[in-house]
Design a protein around this motif. Structure first.
Motif, PDB file in Angstrom:
ATOM      1  N   LEU A  24     -15.536  -9.258  -1.992  1.00  0.00           N
ATOM      2  CA  LEU A  24     -14.404  -8.960  -1.130  1.00  0.00           C
ATOM      3  C   LEU A  24     -13.368 -10.077  -1.150  1.00  0.00           C
ATOM      4  CD1 LEU A  24     -16.324  -7.348   1.866  1.00  0.00           C
ATOM      5  CD2 LEU A  24     -14.833  -6.186   0.229  1.00  0.00           C
ATOM      6  N   LEU A  25     -13.830 -11.317  -1.189  1.00  0.00           N
ATOM      7  CA  LEU A  25     -12.888 -12.432  -1.306  1.00  0.00           C
ATOM      8  C   LEU A  25     -12.116 -12.362  -2.621  1.00  0.00           C
ATOM      9  CD1 LEU A  25     -15.037 -15.379   0.119  1.00  0.00           C
ATOM     10  CD2 LEU A  25     -12.877 -14.543   1.067  1.00  0.00           C
ATOM     11  N   ALA A  26     -12.824 -12.037  -3.689  1.00  0.00           N
ATOM     12  CA  ALA A  26     -12.170 -11.913  -4.998  1.00  0.00           C
ATOM     13  C   ALA A  26     -11.145 -10.784  -4.985  1.00  0.00           C
ATOM     14  CB  ALA A  26     -13.217 -11.671  -6.076  1.00  0.00           C
ATOM     15  N   LEU A  27     -11.486  -9.660  -4.360  1.00  0.00           N
ATOM     16  CA  LEU A  27     -10.558  -8.526  -4.293  1.00  0.00           C
ATOM     17  C   LEU A  27      -9.327  -8.873  -3.463  1.00  0.00           C
ATOM     18  CD1 LEU A  27     -13.020  -5.517  -3.866  1.00  0.00           C
ATOM     19  CD2 LEU A  27     -11.573  -6.027  -5.843  1.00  0.00           C
ATOM     20  N   MET A  28      -9.504  -9.619  -2.383  1.00  0.00           N
ATOM     21  CA  MET A  28      -8.358 -10.020  -1.565  1.00  0.00           C
ATOM     22  C   MET A  28      -7.428 -10.951  -2.327  1.00  0.00           C
ATOM     23  SD  MET A  28      -9.537 -10.446   2.386  1.00  0.00           S
ATOM     24  CE  MET A  28     -10.672 -11.773   2.035  1.00  0.00           C
ATOM     25  N   LEU A  29      -8.004 -11.908  -3.041  1.00  0.00           N
ATOM     26  CA  LEU A  29      -7.176 -12.822  -3.835  1.00  0.00           C
ATOM     27  C   LEU A  29      -6.442 -12.065  -4.931  1.00  0.00           C
ATOM     28  CD1 LEU A  29      -9.581 -15.889  -4.098  1.00  0.00           C
ATOM     29  CD2 LEU A  29      -7.437 -15.757  -2.820  1.00  0.00           C
ATOM     30  N   LEU A  30      -7.122 -11.099  -5.537  1.00  0.00           N
ATOM     31  CA  LEU A  30      -6.466 -10.273  -6.558  1.00  0.00           C
ATOM     32  C   LEU A  30      -5.324  -9.472  -5.940  1.00  0.00           C
ATOM     33  CD1 LEU A  30      -6.362  -9.124  -9.435  1.00  0.00           C
ATOM     34  CD2 LEU A  30      -8.059  -7.416  -8.720  1.00  0.00           C
ATOM     35  N   GLY A  31      -5.567  -8.928  -4.758  1.00  0.00           N
ATOM     36  CA  GLY A  31      -4.523  -8.164  -4.080  1.00  0.00           C
ATOM     37  C   GLY A  31      -3.298  -9.003  -3.786  1.00  0.00           C
ATOM     38  N   LEU A  32      -3.509 -10.250  -3.366  1.00  0.00           N
ATOM     39  CA  LEU A  32      -2.370 -11.138  -3.124  1.00  0.00           C
ATOM     40  C   LEU A  32      -1.673 -11.521  -4.415  1.00  0.00           C
ATOM     41  CD1 LEU A  32      -3.870 -13.497  -0.380  1.00  0.00           C
ATOM     42  CD2 LEU A  32      -2.129 -11.722  -0.066  1.00  0.00           C
ATOM     43  N   ALA A  33      -2.457 -11.692  -5.484  1.00  0.00           N
ATOM     44  CA  ALA A  33      -1.884 -12.105  -6.765  1.00  0.00           C
ATOM     45  C   ALA A  33      -0.964 -11.033  -7.341  1.00  0.00           C
ATOM     46  CB  ALA A  33      -3.001 -12.425  -7.758  1.00  0.00           C
ATOM     47  N   VAL A  34      -1.276  -9.758  -7.093  1.00  0.00           N
ATOM     48  CA  VAL A  34      -0.454  -8.676  -7.651  1.00  0.00           C
ATOM     49  C   VAL A  34       0.618  -8.229  -6.659  1.00  0.00           C
ATOM     50  CG1 VAL A  34      -2.372  -7.893  -9.101  1.00  0.00           C
ATOM     51  CG2 VAL A  34      -2.013  -6.836  -6.858  1.00  0.00           C
ATOM     52  N   GLY A  35       0.760  -8.961  -5.548  1.00  0.00           N
ATOM     53  CA  GLY A  35       1.708  -8.560  -4.515  1.00  0.00           C
ATOM     54  C   GLY A  35       3.134  -8.415  -5.027  1.00  0.00           C
ATOM     55  N   TYR A  36       3.558  -9.362  -5.857  1.00  0.00           N
ATOM     56  CA  TYR A  36       4.930  -9.288  -6.389  1.00  0.00           C
ATOM     57  C   TYR A  36       5.129  -8.039  -7.238  1.00  0.00           C
ATOM     58  CZ  TYR A  36       9.071 -10.407  -9.146  1.00  0.00           C
ATOM     59  OH  TYR A  36      10.288 -10.350  -9.757  1.00  0.00           O
ATOM     60  N   SER A  37       4.180  -7.779  -8.136  1.00  0.00           N
ATOM     61  CA  SER A  37       4.290  -6.607  -9.015  1.00  0.00           C
ATOM     62  C   SER A  37       4.266  -5.318  -8.215  1.00  0.00           C
ATOM     63  CB  SER A  37       3.151  -6.610 -10.039  1.00  0.00           C
ATOM     64  OG  SER A  37       3.225  -7.755 -10.863  1.00  0.00           O
ATOM     65  N   VAL A  38       3.403  -5.266  -7.211  1.00  0.00           N
ATOM     66  CA  VAL A  38       3.315  -4.076  -6.372  1.00  0.00           C
ATOM     67  C   VAL A  38       4.623  -3.856  -5.627  1.00  0.00           C
ATOM     68  CG1 VAL A  38       2.194  -3.116  -4.326  1.00  0.00           C
ATOM     69  CG2 VAL A  38       0.807  -4.149  -6.114  1.00  0.00           C
ATOM     70  N   ALA A  39       5.154  -4.939  -5.062  1.00  0.00           N
ATOM     71  CA  ALA A  39       6.391  -4.828  -4.294  1.00  0.00           C
ATOM     72  C   ALA A  39       7.556  -4.361  -5.157  1.00  0.00           C
ATOM     73  CB  ALA A  39       6.723  -6.177  -3.654  1.00  0.00           C
ATOM     74  N   ALA A  40       7.587  -4.811  -6.408  1.00  0.00           N
ATOM     75  CA  ALA A  40       8.688  -4.449  -7.297  1.00  0.00           C
ATOM     76  C   ALA A  40       8.636  -2.986  -7.715  1.00  0.00           C
ATOM     77  CB  ALA A  40       8.659  -5.337  -8.538  1.00  0.00           C
ATOM     78  N   ARG A  41       7.440  -2.386  -7.636  1.00  0.00           N
ATOM     79  CA  ARG A  41       7.263  -1.017  -8.130  1.00  0.00           C
ATOM     80  C   ARG A  41       7.245   0.044  -7.035  1.00  0.00           C
ATOM     81  NH1 ARG A  41       5.371  -4.422 -11.729  1.00  0.00           N
ATOM     82  NH2 ARG A  41       5.317  -3.892 -13.953  1.00  0.00           N
ATOM     83  N   LEU A  42       6.861  -0.357  -5.831  1.00  0.00           N
ATOM     84  CA  LEU A  42       6.833   0.605  -4.737  1.00  0.00           C
ATOM     85  C   LEU A  42       8.219   0.787  -4.136  1.00  0.00           C
ATOM     86  CD1 LEU A  42       3.567  -0.394  -2.821  1.00  0.00           C
ATOM     87  CD2 LEU A  42       3.930   1.614  -4.265  1.00  0.00           C
ATOM     88  N   PRO A  43       8.500   1.936  -3.561  1.00  0.00           N
ATOM     89  CA  PRO A  43       9.792   2.125  -2.876  1.00  0.00           C
ATOM     90  C   PRO A  43       9.948   1.134  -1.727  1.00  0.00           C
ATOM     91  CG  PRO A  43       8.632   4.227  -3.161  1.00  0.00           C
ATOM     92  CD  PRO A  43       7.660   3.151  -3.533  1.00  0.00           C
ATOM     93  N   ALA A  44      11.141   0.672  -1.490  1.00  0.00           N
ATOM     94  CA  ALA A  44      11.380  -0.287  -0.413  1.00  0.00           C
ATOM     95  C   ALA A  44      10.988   0.290   0.938  1.00  0.00           C
ATOM     96  CB  ALA A  44      12.846  -0.701  -0.395  1.00  0.00           C
ATOM     97  N   SER A  45      11.061   1.614   1.078  1.00  0.00           N
ATOM     98  CA  SER A  45      10.740   2.261   2.350  1.00  0.00           C
ATOM     99  C   SER A  45       9.284   2.063   2.749  1.00  0.00           C
ATOM    100  CB  SER A  45      11.043   3.762   2.273  1.00  0.00           C
ATOM    101  OG  SER A  45      10.308   4.363   1.219  1.00  0.00           O
ATOM    102  N   VAL A  46       8.429   1.727   1.777  1.00  0.00           N
ATOM    103  CA  VAL A  46       7.013   1.488   2.068  1.00  0.00           C
ATOM    104  C   VAL A  46       6.850   0.320   3.043  1.00  0.00           C
ATOM    105  CG1 VAL A  46       4.865   0.642   1.027  1.00  0.00           C
ATOM    106  CG2 VAL A  46       6.112   2.510  -0.049  1.00  0.00           C
ATOM    107  N   GLY A  47       7.739  -0.680   2.947  1.00  0.00           N
ATOM    108  CA  GLY A  47       7.633  -1.866   3.780  1.00  0.00           C
ATOM    109  C   GLY A  47       8.475  -1.831   5.036  1.00  0.00           C
ATOM    110  N   TRP A  48       9.179  -0.721   5.272  1.00  0.00           N
ATOM    111  CA  TRP A  48      10.010  -0.633   6.466  1.00  0.00           C
ATOM    112  C   TRP A  48       9.156  -0.621   7.731  1.00  0.00           C
ATOM    113  CZ3 TRP A  48      13.890   3.808   4.867  1.00  0.00           C
ATOM    114  CH2 TRP A  48      14.753   3.302   3.882  1.00  0.00           C
ATOM    115  N   GLU A  49       9.807  -0.941   8.846  1.00  0.00           N
ATOM    116  CA  GLU A  49       9.115  -0.820  10.135  1.00  0.00           C
ATOM    117  C   GLU A  49       8.686   0.626  10.324  1.00  0.00           C
ATOM    118  OE1 GLU A  49       9.822  -2.859  13.833  1.00  0.00           O
ATOM    119  OE2 GLU A  49      11.687  -3.626  12.958  1.00  0.00           O
TER     120      GLU A  49
END
Length: 240
Positions: A24-49
């Motif tokens: 689980l620790l490894a998966l969390m670190l992986l999730g944070l590591a791909v955060g930039y790539s995920v953010a660039a590919r998902l619609p901006a509305s995903v992060g809206w309030e």
């Protein structure tokens, strides 16, 4: 176990729990590591309030509360005996999870129509709520009750004992801090602007990182519950 003082306890983590924790620790670190790539590919509305990432954070927080409720209802150590510290801690943290979930929902304002709509999506404000003046006093009262419950059940003393153990949740707390730093960076509050290539998608990276901070907090709770459930009285205490 209830007759043992906190200082006489030793902590053991089952091998299966150790493996799960590492994965689980490894998966969390992986999730944070791909955060930039995920953010660039998902619609901006995903992060809206009130978007699905923020709502997923609420699900994670309520999942932490559900875990604590399940542990409080069982409240037994590995030897089958009642463990007051385990039960007390579980009961004490349930309201805290609910407070954090309520905060993510702007204390209920997220269920109302948005006050406006800007480049970063809809805006909500708890200032419009008729019960807003009561939120802070009630939250402080709840936190005080949680602290009293933890102290009364000796859960606080046991957790302080855990702080001196190498098995404490330092890894989960480190991941949570890292996620918080990444979220703050994406929000532009570190004095370092987020990559211009993200544009309005920076809000996705912010909420993505914040979600993993909450996941790390849930994992920390799980690890502490495992440690308390598997705690044993030391040989020295048993010979007294």
């Amino acid at each position: 176990m209830h007759s043992a003082s906190p200082a006489s306890l030793t902590f053991h983590v089952p091998a299966r729990a150790v493996r799960w924790r590492r994965w689980l620790l490894a998966l969390m670190l992986l999730g944070l590591a791909v955060g930039y790539s995920v953010a660039a590919r998902l619609p901006a509305s995903v992060g809206w309030e009130n978007g699905w990432l923020e709502n997923l954070q609420v699900v994670v927080l309520l999942g932490g509360a559900a875990m604590a409720i399940a542990v409080a209802r069982q409240g037994t150590a590995a030897d089958g005996r009642t463990c007051p510290a385990l039960t007390g801690l579980a009961v004490a943290v349930v309201p805290l999870w609910c407070l954090m979930a309520a905060r993510e929902l702007s204390w209920g304002a997220a269920f109302l129509p948005p006050m406006g709509f800007g480049e970063d999506g809809p805006t909500y404000s708890s200032a419009t709520l008729w019960y807003k003046p009561a939120v802070a006093p009630l939250a402080l009262l709840v936190i005080a009750w949680c602290g009293w419950m933890a102290a009364k059940s000796e859960a606080l003393a046991v957790v302080l004992r855990l702080l001196r153990s190498p098995k404490f949740v330092w890894a989960e707390l480190a991941v949570m801090v890292l996620a918080g730093v990444l979220s703050t960076y994406a929000e532009g509050h570190l004095g370092i602007p987020a990559p211009t290539s993200l544009g309005h998608h920076a809000v996705v990276m912010e909420e993505w990182s914040e979600m993993f901070a909450y996941v790390a907090l849930v994992m920390a709770q799980w690890q502490i519950f495992v440690l308390l459930r598997s705690a044993r009285r030391s040989a020295q205490a048993g010979n007294r």
